[in-house]
Scaffold this motif. Structure first.
Motif, short mmCIF file in Angstrom:
data_model
loop_
_atom_site.label_atom_id
_atom_site.label_comp_id
_atom_site.label_asym_id
_atom_site.label_seq_id
_atom_site.Cartn_x
_atom_site.Cartn_y
_atom_site.Cartn_z
N PHE A 42 -3.77 -2.31 -7.94
CA PHE A 42 -4.39 -1.07 -8.42
C PHE A 42 -4.42 0.00 -7.33
CE2 PHE A 42 -8.16 1.63 -9.06
CZ PHE A 42 -7.85 2.17 -10.30
N VAL A 43 -4.64 -0.41 -6.07
CA VAL A 43 -4.73 0.57 -4.99
C VAL A 43 -3.37 0.93 -4.39
CG1 VAL A 43 -7.06 -0.14 -4.38
CG2 VAL A 43 -5.12 -1.21 -3.21
N LEU A 44 -2.34 0.11 -4.66
CA LEU A 44 -1.00 0.44 -4.17
C LEU A 44 -0.49 1.69 -4.87
CD1 LEU A 44 0.69 -3.09 -3.92
CD2 LEU A 44 -0.19 -1.69 -2.05
N PRO A 45 0.35 2.48 -4.20
CA PRO A 45 0.76 3.79 -4.75
C PRO A 45 1.64 3.74 -5.98
CG PRO A 45 1.98 3.29 -2.75
CD PRO A 45 0.90 2.24 -2.86
N GLY A 46 2.32 2.62 -6.22
CA GLY A 46 3.17 2.53 -7.40
C GLY A 46 4.51 3.20 -7.24
N ALA A 47 4.91 3.47 -6.00
CA ALA A 47 6.20 4.13 -5.77
C ALA A 47 7.38 3.19 -6.02
CB ALA A 47 6.26 4.66 -4.34
N ASN A 48 7.15 1.89 -5.83
CA ASN A 48 8.20 0.89 -6.02
C ASN A 48 9.47 1.26 -5.24
OD1 ASN A 48 6.81 -0.90 -7.86
ND2 ASN A 48 7.05 0.69 -9.41
N CYS A 49 9.27 1.75 -4.02
CA CYS A 49 10.39 2.23 -3.21
C CYS A 49 11.13 1.10 -2.50
CB CYS A 49 9.90 3.24 -2.19
SG CYS A 49 8.71 2.56 -1.00
N GLY A 50 10.46 -0.04 -2.33
CA GLY A 50 11.09 -1.16 -1.64
C GLY A 50 11.00 -1.08 -0.13
N GLY A 51 10.31 -0.07 0.38
CA GLY A 51 10.19 0.08 1.82
C GLY A 51 9.43 -1.04 2.50
N CYS A 52 8.64 -1.77 1.73
CA CYS A 52 7.87 -2.89 2.27
C CYS A 52 8.71 -4.15 2.40
CB CYS A 52 6.67 -3.18 1.36
SG CYS A 52 7.14 -3.56 -0.35
N GLY A 53 9.91 -4.14 1.81
CA GLY A 53 10.76 -5.32 1.86
C GLY A 53 10.67 -6.19 0.62
N PHE A 54 9.84 -5.78 -0.35
CA PHE A 54 9.70 -6.53 -1.59
C PHE A 54 10.24 -5.71 -2.75
CE2 PHE A 54 6.64 -8.34 1.31
CZ PHE A 54 6.73 -9.70 1.07
N ALA A 55 10.42 -6.36 -3.90
CA ALA A 55 11.06 -5.72 -5.04
C ALA A 55 10.28 -4.51 -5.56
CB ALA A 55 11.26 -6.73 -6.16
N GLY A 56 8.99 -4.50 -5.37
CA GLY A 56 8.16 -3.40 -5.85
C GLY A 56 6.71 -3.66 -5.53
N CYS A 57 5.84 -2.80 -6.05
CA CYS A 57 4.41 -2.92 -5.75
C CYS A 57 3.81 -4.19 -6.32
CB CYS A 57 3.67 -1.69 -6.28
SG CYS A 57 4.10 -0.17 -5.40
N ASP A 58 4.27 -4.64 -7.49
CA ASP A 58 3.76 -5.89 -8.08
C ASP A 58 4.07 -7.07 -7.16
OD1 ASP A 58 2.76 -4.61 -10.30
OD2 ASP A 58 4.58 -4.91 -11.51
N ALA A 59 5.31 -7.12 -6.70
CA ALA A 59 5.72 -8.22 -5.82
C ALA A 59 4.97 -8.17 -4.50
CB ALA A 59 7.23 -8.16 -5.58
N LEU A 60 4.74 -6.96 -3.98
CA LEU A 60 4.01 -6.82 -2.72
C LEU A 60 2.57 -7.29 -2.88
CD1 LEU A 60 3.69 -5.93 0.19
CD2 LEU A 60 3.28 -3.60 -0.62
N ALA A 61 1.93 -6.91 -3.99
CA ALA A 61 0.54 -7.32 -4.23
C ALA A 61 0.42 -8.84 -4.24
CB ALA A 61 0.05 -6.74 -5.55
N GLU A 62 1.34 -9.51 -4.92
CA GLU A 62 1.32 -10.97 -4.96
C GLU A 62 1.54 -11.55 -3.56
OE1 GLU A 62 4.08 -12.42 -7.82
OE2 GLU A 62 3.23 -11.29 -9.49
N ALA A 63 2.45 -10.96 -2.81
CA ALA A 63 2.75 -11.46 -1.46
C ALA A 63 1.55 -11.29 -0.53
CB ALA A 63 3.97 -10.73 -0.89
N ILE A 64 0.85 -10.18 -0.65
CA ILE A 64 -0.33 -9.95 0.20
C ILE A 64 -1.41 -10.97 -0.10
CG2 ILE A 64 -2.25 -8.36 0.65
CD1 ILE A 64 -0.28 -6.05 0.32
N VAL A 65 -1.67 -11.21 -1.38
CA VAL A 65 -2.71 -12.16 -1.78
C VAL A 65 -2.33 -13.58 -1.37
CG1 VAL A 65 -3.95 -13.15 -3.74
CG2 VAL A 65 -3.51 -10.70 -3.67
N ARG A 66 -1.05 -13.91 -1.41
CA ARG A 66 -0.59 -15.25 -1.02
C ARG A 66 -0.51 -15.41 0.49
NH1 ARG A 66 3.39 -14.71 -5.32
NH2 ARG A 66 4.91 -14.17 -3.69
N GLY A 67 -0.71 -14.33 1.22
CA GLY A 67 -0.64 -14.39 2.67
C GLY A 67 0.77 -14.28 3.21
N GLU A 68 1.71 -13.84 2.38
CA GLU A 68 3.10 -13.73 2.80
C GLU A 68 3.44 -12.34 3.33
OE1 GLU A 68 5.31 -14.85 -0.61
OE2 GLU A 68 4.58 -16.92 -0.64
N ALA A 69 2.50 -11.42 3.23
CA ALA A 69 2.70 -10.06 3.74
C ALA A 69 1.38 -9.55 4.29
CB ALA A 69 3.21 -9.14 2.62
#
Length: 324
Positions: A42-69
């Motif tokens: 919800f707090v991620l910008p939703g740009a889905n730019c891939g600059g974080c190294g993940f497929a999009g904001c959804d993937a990044l959110a899951e990775a952060i919660v799992r401790g992978e990012a």
């Protein structure tokens, strides 16, 4: 009728049976989604730019919660977003420097020599296949705007034959870096006002023949830097931003103006005389002899010598020095 009724009843019974089994299995073996994933998303910008190294904001959110990012993995949101994500995760956000893309080239239409007039497809990669582009310097920005067109934030534009990044819009998504065939775009700390605008690793004479503002390898910047932030490798001056203090002395001594510095934003030290106790620590740490004053006397900054490196403010025990 009996011949038709029994098959229908049998199929209906099987459907009910398997429906019950599936319903039970979905409850029994359900994997509960961590509610933090939704909160982070919800707090991620939703740009889905891939600059974080993940497929999009959804993937990044899951990775952060799992401790992978890490909580500061999103380059778009910057430190403020990292703090919000850290609060959700119950951890402390590390203070990180905002990064922006920089085009490491000063070879615009006025400085770089042309070897032919390019009239092909307006694409840097296409021009690169034709003898490395129209500019004589093989390391020079092609200037056909491939990076400009791929930027999703309108943060990069070609000006007089060289791509220029708008710091206020850049999110460090790295798309321009990946698109540049010359590999002359890098991420650097946004607060650093100094940069070497050359990637040419040829020797000085060869550089001068193709560009007016190329690095000639004189190493005056290396000798002038008081903080060991300037290095010289493979015929090219480079800046170690972990040591750079924005003193801008390297840009002052560069004979070809290869090193750019934003002198308009150069800071000066100012000593609050009411708080100064005359300890002389600031004067001892100033590498440019820009502070005068005797022990237990009020100190004064010599503006014509101050380079804005900030070392005096950092070392002052009374915190009475401001960088303005």
């Amino acid at each position: 009728m009996n011949d038709l009724l029994w098959p229908v009843i049998t199929l209906g019974g099987l459907a009910v049976f398997f429906g019950i089994v599936l319903a039970y299995a979905s409850k029994k073996f359900a994997v509960e989604a961590d509610p933090k994933i939704g909160e982070v998303r919800f707090v991620l910008p939703g740009a889905n730019c891939g600059g974080c190294g993940f497929a999009g904001c959804d993937a990044l959110a899951e990775a952060i919660v799992r401790g992978e990012a890490p909580v500061n993995a999103c380059p778009v949101g910057g430190p403020e977003l990292a703090k919000k994500v850290a609060e959700i995760m119950g951890v402390k956000a590390e203070d990180t420097e905002r990064m922006v893309a920089r085009v490491i080239c000063g070879g615009d239409c006025d400085n770089a020599k042309e070897k032919y007039e390019y009239q092909g497809i307006q694409d840097c990669k296409a021009a690169e296949m034709l003898a490395g582009g129209s500019k004589s310097c093989r390391f020079c920005c092609t200037g056909l705007g491939t990076c400009e067109r791929i930027c999703p934030f309108d943060a990069i534009h070609v000006v007089n034959g060289v791509a220029v990044v708008d710091d206020t819009k850049c999110t460090a998504c790295k798309k321009c870096i990946e698109a540049c065939p010359k590999h002359i775009i890098e991420l650097v700390p946004a607060s650093r006002q100094v940069r070497v605008l050359c990637k040419n690793t040829d020797k000085g004479k060869a550089v001068v023949e193709v560009c007016k503002v190329g690095c000639i390898g004189c190493q005056k910047c290396v000798k002038a830097c008081q903080f060991e932030a300037m290095t010289f490798d493979n015929n090219l001056a480079k800046i170690d931003y972990s040591k750079c203090t924005n003193c801008m002395v390297c840009a002052e001594v560069c004979p070809t103006k290869t090193i750019y510095a934003d002198f308009g934003n150069r800071k000066k030290a100012f000593i609050n005389e009411e708080q100064c106790i005359g300890c002389t620590i600031c004067a001892k740490n100033c590498k440019f002899e820009a502070i005068e004053g005797e022990l237990k006397q009020k100190h004064k900054v010599l503006e014509d010598k101050c380079t804005g490196c900030g070392q005096c403010a950092e070392k002052c025990p009374k915190k009475c020095i401001d960088m303005i």
